[in-house]
Motif scaffolding. Structure first.
Motif, mmCIF file in Angstrom:
data_model
loop_
_atom_site.group_PDB
_atom_site.id
_atom_site.type_symbol
_atom_site.label_atom_id
_atom_site.label_comp_id
_atom_site.label_asym_id
_atom_site.label_seq_id
_atom_site.Cartn_x
_atom_site.Cartn_y
_atom_site.Cartn_z
ATOM 1 N N ASP A 144 -11.916 23.639 -3.130
ATOM 2 C CA ASP A 144 -10.783 24.560 -3.213
ATOM 3 C C ASP A 144 -9.618 23.770 -3.801
ATOM 4 O OD1 ASP A 144 -8.879 26.492 -2.994
ATOM 5 O OD2 ASP A 144 -9.233 26.930 -0.880
ATOM 6 N N VAL A 145 -9.677 23.579 -5.110
ATOM 7 C CA VAL A 145 -8.777 22.632 -5.772
ATOM 8 C C VAL A 145 -7.339 23.133 -5.865
ATOM 9 C CG1 VAL A 145 -10.627 21.519 -7.057
ATOM 10 C CG2 VAL A 145 -9.500 23.515 -8.036
ATOM 11 N N GLU A 146 -7.116 24.416 -5.669
ATOM 12 C CA GLU A 146 -5.753 24.950 -5.698
ATOM 13 C C GLU A 146 -5.071 24.833 -4.336
ATOM 14 O OE1 GLU A 146 -4.237 25.792 -8.437
ATOM 15 O OE2 GLU A 146 -6.060 25.406 -9.586
ATOM 16 N N ILE A 163 -11.432 16.606 -9.086
ATOM 17 C CA ILE A 163 -10.748 16.884 -10.351
ATOM 18 C C ILE A 163 -10.665 15.640 -11.226
ATOM 19 C CG2 ILE A 163 -8.508 17.449 -11.372
ATOM 20 C CD1 ILE A 163 -10.080 19.878 -10.476
ATOM 21 N N GLU A 164 -10.318 14.506 -10.640
ATOM 22 C CA GLU A 164 -10.246 13.271 -11.414
ATOM 23 C C GLU A 164 -11.609 12.903 -11.996
ATOM 24 O OE1 GLU A 164 -6.650 13.060 -8.776
ATOM 25 O OE2 GLU A 164 -8.706 13.761 -8.598
ATOM 26 N N SER A 183 -21.410 8.428 10.870
ATOM 27 C CA SER A 183 -22.282 7.724 9.925
ATOM 28 C C SER A 183 -22.959 8.629 8.908
ATOM 29 C CB SER A 183 -23.352 6.938 10.693
ATOM 30 O OG SER A 183 -24.141 7.811 11.488
ATOM 31 N N ASN A 184 -23.244 9.858 9.269
ATOM 32 C CA ASN A 184 -23.966 10.763 8.366
ATOM 33 C C ASN A 184 -23.055 11.736 7.628
ATOM 34 O OD1 ASN A 184 -26.428 9.640 8.973
ATOM 35 N ND2 ASN A 184 -26.937 11.129 10.557
ATOM 36 N N LEU A 185 -21.760 11.448 7.604
ATOM 37 C CA LEU A 185 -20.820 12.359 6.939
ATOM 38 C C LEU A 185 -19.956 11.621 5.931
ATOM 39 C CD1 LEU A 185 -19.413 15.135 6.642
ATOM 40 C CD2 LEU A 185 -17.885 14.440 8.495
ATOM 41 N N ASN A 186 -20.036 12.021 4.668
ATOM 42 C CA ASN A 186 -19.150 11.544 3.607
ATOM 43 C C ASN A 186 -18.376 12.726 3.043
ATOM 44 O OD1 ASN A 186 -20.122 8.944 3.922
ATOM 45 N ND2 ASN A 186 -21.571 9.096 2.234
ATOM 46 N N VAL A 187 -17.228 12.439 2.432
ATOM 47 C CA VAL A 187 -16.350 13.495 1.948
ATOM 48 C C VAL A 187 -15.888 13.171 0.532
ATOM 49 C CG1 VAL A 187 -14.167 14.724 2.334
ATOM 50 C CG2 VAL A 187 -15.536 13.983 4.290
ATOM 51 N N ILE A 188 -15.766 14.206 -0.294
ATOM 52 C CA ILE A 188 -15.104 14.089 -1.586
ATOM 53 C C ILE A 188 -13.906 15.039 -1.572
ATOM 54 C CG2 ILE A 188 -15.259 14.569 -4.066
ATOM 55 C CD1 ILE A 188 -18.117 13.635 -4.015
ATOM 56 N N PRO A 189 -12.680 14.526 -1.682
ATOM 57 C CA PRO A 189 -11.501 15.403 -1.686
ATOM 58 C C PRO A 189 -11.373 16.161 -3.000
ATOM 59 C CG PRO A 189 -10.847 13.134 -2.022
ATOM 60 C CD PRO A 189 -12.327 13.103 -1.769
ATOM 61 N N ALA A 190 -10.485 17.132 -3.006
ATOM 62 C CA ALA A 190 -10.296 17.949 -4.209
ATOM 63 C C ALA A 190 -9.642 17.166 -5.328
ATOM 64 C CB ALA A 190 -9.462 19.188 -3.878
ATOM 65 N N PHE A 224 -19.944 22.709 -0.246
ATOM 66 C CA PHE A 224 -18.742 22.924 -1.046
ATOM 67 C C PHE A 224 -17.828 23.904 -0.309
ATOM 68 C CE2 PHE A 224 -21.984 21.739 -4.094
ATOM 69 C CZ PHE A 224 -21.323 20.965 -5.043
ATOM 70 N N ASP A 225 -16.607 23.472 0.000
ATOM 71 C CA ASP A 225 -15.598 24.394 0.514
ATOM 72 C C ASP A 225 -14.904 24.996 -0.699
ATOM 73 O OD1 ASP A 225 -13.995 25.647 2.549
ATOM 74 O OD2 ASP A 225 -12.370 24.313 1.951
#
Length: 297
Positions: A144-146, A163-164, A183-190, A224-225
């Motif tokens: 949800d990049v906006e 976005i980058e 340990s089993n959770l990684n995140v990519i920010p918008a 994907f959120d």
């Protein structure tokens, strides 16, 4: 020919991909973030990457629980049990794989028709619940990049994100990957705001990214959120990349005609499930209905 196949063919024409012995298009080995098309990956897979200190996130579990999310220390709560029910059809579809006729079943899009229906609440809790599976790990992507909310809820500071990565081919997967203390959770920010964010999400680089994370990590569930379906075209674009879609509906708030319009936009998706959120009364399976292809079918 699917969108992914078209993207791969186009990439081949531009010299970005090559064919393996089986005739499948694969991305050339330009950096550490590649697969070689036969499930035999190089040594620098995600879990072996050296994650910089700045890319490691310590979640404030007490604050998260106080805001109504799954309590990391209370695995028997009603909310935790509800998400065990919610995740089971999704996990079953992943385990069944493409034999069930679902392309990229380990990619899941969480969306809603309108803002405020609770899609980010569902995304985070679903990620936490699946991350507790013994043989599953989760990559939660704030798409949800906006109006990115995942980072705020998890206490993630501003950092390069999706976005980058899409905008700059010099940025690698490891640059945007954040490793949490679960340990089993990684995140990519918008990532940053961008006036051409819709075009970036519909770009060839995004298609290749989705294909890679789906095929490269068979035990990885990618959530994907997404933006709301009826507010931005980005959600419909993202829905074409995933194997499963969960449409979050605010109970007694979202009009039926609005839900129907959202369902029509998802008609070509392999799996569409609906989740009734904010309900004040008990409903079988917590209002969680699912069907293949089209709503109720």
């Amino acid at each position: 020919m699917s969108i992914i196949e078209n993207a791969l063919k186009k990439a081949s024409n531009q010299g970005l991909t090559e064919k393996n012995k089986s005739g499948d298009f694969v991305k050339k080995h330009e950096d550490l973030n590649v697969f070689d098309g036969n499930d035999s990956y190089n040594a620098a897979v995600e879990d072996d990457l050296i994650i910089p200190q700045d890319n490691q996130v310590v979640i404030n579990w007490e604050t998260l629980a106080a805001e109504g999310f799954i309590d990391h220390n209370d695995t028997k709560s009603q909310l935790a049990e509800e998400f065990r029910v919610i995740k089971r059809p999704l996990v079953n579809n992943i385990q069944g794989g493409e034999a069930n006729g679902i392309s990229r079943p380990n990619l899941i899009l969480i969306c809603s028709s309108l803002p405020g229906e609770g899609k980010t609440f569902i995304s985070i809790n679903l990620a936490l619940s699946i991350a507790n599976e013994l043989d599953k790990s989760v990559l939660l992507i704030d798409a949800d990049v906006e109006r990115p909310t995942v980072s705020r809820q998890l206490g993630i500071k501003q950092s390069p994100g999706l976005i980058e990565y899409l905008e700059n081919d010099k940025i690698n997967f490891s640059d945007i990957l954040l490793k949490t203390d679960l340990s089993n959770l990684n995140v990519i920010p918008a990532g940053k705001r961008h006036k051409y964010s819709t075009e970036l999400l519909s770009s060839q680089r995004m298609y290749l990214f989705a294909e890679e994370v789906s095929r490269r990590y068979k035990d990885r569930v990618v959530i994907f959120d997404s933006p709301p379906l009826l507010v931005a075209t980005q959600a419909q674009i993202l829905a074409e990349l995933v194997g499963q879609v969960v449409l979050v509906i605010a109970a007694e708030e979202t009009p039926q005609n609005v839900v129907n319009e959202s369902i029509s936009k998802l008609a070509n998706c392999d799996v569409v499930m609906t989740l009734l959120n904010k309900t004040k009364k008990e409903i079988d399976l917590y209002g969680y209905n699912y069907g293949y292809g089209k709503y109720g079918h």
